[in-house]
Write a protein that holds these residues in place. Structure first.
Motif, PDB file in Angstrom:
ATOM      1  N   SER A 289       1.520  -7.520   0.305  1.00  0.00           N
ATOM      2  CA  SER A 289       2.012  -6.470   1.199  1.00  0.00           C
ATOM      3  C   SER A 289       0.896  -5.531   1.630  1.00  0.00           C
ATOM      4  N   PHE A 290      -0.131  -5.428   0.805  1.00  0.00           N
ATOM      5  CA  PHE A 290      -1.208  -4.482   1.114  1.00  0.00           C
ATOM      6  C   PHE A 290      -1.782  -4.741   2.501  1.00  0.00           C
ATOM      7  N   TYR A 291      -2.111  -6.004   2.789  1.00  0.00           N
ATOM      8  CA  TYR A 291      -2.786  -6.321   4.039  1.00  0.00           C
ATOM      9  C   TYR A 291      -1.847  -6.321   5.241  1.00  0.00           C
ATOM     10  N   ASN A 292      -0.574  -6.114   5.005  1.00  0.00           N
ATOM     11  CA  ASN A 292       0.347  -5.905   6.120  1.00  0.00           C
ATOM     12  C   ASN A 292       0.233  -4.480   6.665  1.00  0.00           C
ATOM     13  N   HIS A 293      -0.442  -3.622   5.898  1.00  0.00           N
ATOM     14  CA  HIS A 293      -0.512  -2.210   6.279  1.00  0.00           C
ATOM     15  C   HIS A 293      -1.937  -1.672   6.394  1.00  0.00           C
ATOM     16  N   PHE A 294      -2.850  -2.231   5.605  1.00  0.00           N
ATOM     17  CA  PHE A 294      -4.222  -1.709   5.587  1.00  0.00           C
ATOM     18  C   PHE A 294      -5.222  -2.850   5.571  1.00  0.00           C
ATOM     19  N   GLU A 295      -6.329  -2.652   6.262  1.00  0.00           N
ATOM     20  CA  GLU A 295      -7.364  -3.680   6.287  1.00  0.00           C
ATOM     21  C   GLU A 295      -8.293  -3.593   5.092  1.00  0.00           C
ATOM     22  N   SER A 296      -8.338  -2.416   4.456  1.00  0.00           N
ATOM     23  CA  SER A 296      -9.252  -2.228   3.339  1.00  0.00           C
ATOM     24  C   SER A 296      -8.784  -1.070   2.474  1.00  0.00           C
ATOM     25  N   LYS A 297      -9.368  -0.967   1.287  1.00  0.00           N
ATOM     26  CA  LYS A 297      -9.073   0.182   0.423  1.00  0.00           C
ATOM     27  C   LYS A 297      -9.549   1.480   1.066  1.00  0.00           C
ATOM     28  N   THR A 298     -10.673   1.406   1.764  1.00  0.00           N
ATOM     29  CA  THR A 298     -11.183   2.606   2.434  1.00  0.00           C
ATOM     30  C   THR A 298     -10.148   3.152   3.412  1.00  0.00           C
ATOM     31  N   GLU A 299      -9.542   2.263   4.173  1.00  0.00           N
ATOM     32  CA  GLU A 299      -8.513   2.692   5.128  1.00  0.00           C
ATOM     33  C   GLU A 299      -7.323   3.301   4.399  1.00  0.00           C
ATOM     34  N   LEU A 300      -6.936   2.710   3.277  1.00  0.00           N
ATOM     35  CA  LEU A 300      -5.811   3.243   2.502  1.00  0.00           C
ATOM     36  C   LEU A 300      -6.133   4.633   1.961  1.00  0.00           C
ATOM     37  N   PHE A 301      -7.293   4.794   1.351  1.00  0.00           N
ATOM     38  CA  PHE A 301      -7.618   6.095   0.769  1.00  0.00           C
ATOM     39  C   PHE A 301      -7.804   7.157   1.849  1.00  0.00           C
ATOM     40  N   ASP A 302      -8.309   6.764   3.007  1.00  0.00           N
ATOM     41  CA  ASP A 302      -8.388   7.710   4.121  1.00  0.00           C
ATOM     42  C   ASP A 302      -6.988   8.153   4.539  1.00  0.00           C
ATOM     43  N   ALA A 303      -6.067   7.192   4.573  1.00  0.00           N
ATOM     44  CA  ALA A 303      -4.684   7.523   4.926  1.00  0.00           C
ATOM     45  C   ALA A 303      -4.052   8.416   3.869  1.00  0.00           C
ATOM     46  N   ALA A 304      -4.401   8.182   2.608  1.00  0.00           N
ATOM     47  CA  ALA A 304      -3.856   8.999   1.523  1.00  0.00           C
ATOM     48  C   ALA A 304      -4.338  10.445   1.627  1.00  0.00           C
ATOM     49  N   VAL A 305      -5.619  10.635   1.940  1.00  0.00           N
ATOM     50  CA  VAL A 305      -6.157  11.987   2.099  1.00  0.00           C
ATOM     51  C   VAL A 305      -5.495  12.674   3.288  1.00  0.00           C
ATOM     52  N   ALA A 306      -5.381  11.955   4.405  1.00  0.00           N
ATOM     53  CA  ALA A 306      -4.746  12.535   5.587  1.00  0.00           C
ATOM     54  C   ALA A 306      -3.299  12.910   5.298  1.00  0.00           C
ATOM     55  N   ASP A 307      -2.606  12.075   4.549  1.00  0.00           N
ATOM     56  CA  ASP A 307      -1.218  12.335   4.195  1.00  0.00           C
ATOM     57  C   ASP A 307      -1.104  13.593   3.333  1.00  0.00           C
ATOM     58  N   ALA A 308      -2.003  13.729   2.362  1.00  0.00           N
ATOM     59  CA  ALA A 308      -1.985  14.898   1.479  1.00  0.00           C
ATOM     60  C   ALA A 308      -2.310  16.171   2.244  1.00  0.00           C
ATOM     61  N   LEU A 309      -3.308  16.116   3.126  1.00  0.00           N
ATOM     62  CA  LEU A 309      -3.694  17.304   3.875  1.00  0.00           C
ATOM     63  C   LEU A 309      -2.602  17.727   4.855  1.00  0.00           C
ATOM     64  N   GLU A 310      -1.919  16.741   5.428  1.00  0.00           N
ATOM     65  CA  GLU A 310      -0.820  17.090   6.334  1.00  0.00           C
ATOM     66  C   GLU A 310       0.333  17.724   5.562  1.00  0.00           C
ATOM     67  N   GLU A 311       0.622  17.207   4.384  1.00  0.00           N
ATOM     68  CA  GLU A 311       1.658  17.840   3.561  1.00  0.00           C
ATOM     69  C   GLU A 311       1.247  19.259   3.194  1.00  0.00           C
ATOM     70  N   PHE A 312      -0.013  19.440   2.874  1.00  0.00           N
ATOM     71  CA  PHE A 312      -0.527  20.764   2.563  1.00  0.00           C
ATOM     72  C   PHE A 312      -0.279  21.716   3.735  1.00  0.00           C
ATOM     73  N   GLY A 313      -0.612  21.268   4.938  1.00  0.00           N
ATOM     74  CA  GLY A 313      -0.390  22.099   6.112  1.00  0.00           C
ATOM     75  C   GLY A 313       1.068  22.421   6.339  1.00  0.00           C
ATOM     76  N   GLN A 314       1.938  21.461   6.084  1.00  0.00           N
ATOM     77  CA  GLN A 314       3.369  21.682   6.269  1.00  0.00           C
ATOM     78  C   GLN A 314       3.918  22.671   5.249  1.00  0.00           C
ATOM     79  N   VAL A 315       3.430  22.601   4.017  1.00  0.00           N
ATOM     80  CA  VAL A 315       3.869  23.553   2.986  1.00  0.00           C
ATOM     81  C   VAL A 315       3.521  24.973   3.410  1.00  0.00           C
ATOM     82  N   ILE A 316       2.287  25.164   3.876  1.00  0.00           N
ATOM     83  CA  ILE A 316       1.873  26.497   4.319  1.00  0.00           C
ATOM     84  C   ILE A 316       2.701  26.926   5.526  1.00  0.00           C
ATOM     85  N   ASP A 317       2.904  26.017   6.468  1.00  0.00           N
ATOM     86  CA  ASP A 317       3.690  26.337   7.665  1.00  0.00           C
ATOM     87  C   ASP A 317       5.054  26.901   7.315  1.00  0.00           C
ATOM     88  N   ARG A 318       5.716  26.258   6.371  1.00  0.00           N
ATOM     89  CA  ARG A 318       7.076  26.691   6.018  1.00  0.00           C
ATOM     90  C   ARG A 318       7.078  28.106   5.454  1.00  0.00           C
TER      91      ARG A 318
END
Length: 211
Positions: free
Chosen positions: A53-82
């Motif tokens: 399933s991994f390769y159905n969503h990401f081409e590499s671990k680097t892409e996954l970890f980049d997505a994980a950081v972006a996901d965390a930072l966006e959640e951070f921004g949303q928490v502050i926004d609220r």
């Protein structure tokens, strides 16, 4: 977690759930150890999804970890926004961002550990708290609340100081987080051109606790 438009059918829902499970697993790894050398098999097992399933969503671990950081930072921004909804004063928004971030060491430790370790390279990113902070700085400059001339440069100073606060909260949990956040926010506001007495008052305004 950050949300987007809901999937339209069962296949899309399952696909979205699998992707989010992989992102969540990567976020856990970043928060726990910061070690991105974990194998794809280990990540898939943590996410409770099949290896293929991994390769159905990401081409590499680097892409996954980049997505994980972006996901965390966006959640951070949303928490502050609220929490800052309804605040119009750019100076108060900056101060509230610092103080709420300090409190997130207790309420959202995973987010802060990722922010500490990965935040510097995302100070000028297009997601997370950065575009929100840049918007507030631009409004503050346009309105005359801030006297600095360049919002992008100011964002570097504000973002760097915020990350220092995060590092302090995680390294020295015995330090009074709100006091440290108020002091640093006051320094930042004075740097942005807010008069000293005003900067002190703004950073001591009542602030609700994080849910």
């Amino acid at each position: 977690m950050p949300t987007s438009a809901p999937p339209k059918n069962r296949f899309e829902r399952r696909r979205a759930e699998t992707r989010q499970a992989l992102v969540h697993a990567a976020r856990q790894i970043l928060a726990e150890t910061g070690d991105t050398s974990a194998s794809i098999q280990a990540i898939a097992e943590r996410a409770d999804v099949g290896f293929g399933s991994f390769y159905n969503h990401f081409e590499s671990k680097t892409e996954l970890f980049d997505a994980a950081v972006a996901d965390a930072l966006e959640e951070f921004g949303q928490v502050i926004d609220r929490r800052v909804e309804g605040i119009d004063d750019p100076a108060e928004l900056v101060a509230a961002g610092f103080r709420l971030t300090a409190r997130m060491a207790d309420s959202h430790p995973e987010l802060l550990r990722i922010l500490r370790d990965r935040g510097l390279t995302h100070v000028h990113s297009d997601s997370g708290l950065s575009p929100r902070a840049l918007r507030d700085l631009e409004i503050g400059i346009a309105s005359g609340r801030f006297t600095c001339g360049n919002a992008t440069t100011a964002l570097s100073a504000v973002g760097g100081t915020l990350l220092s606060l995060v590092a302090l909260r995680l390294a020295r949990p015995e330090v009074d987080g709100d006091e440290a956040a108020c002091d640093l926010a006051e320094m930042v506001l004075r740097m942005l051109g807010v008069p000293p007495d005003d900067a002190h008052e703004v950073t001591r305004r009542p602030l609700p606790d994080l849910a």
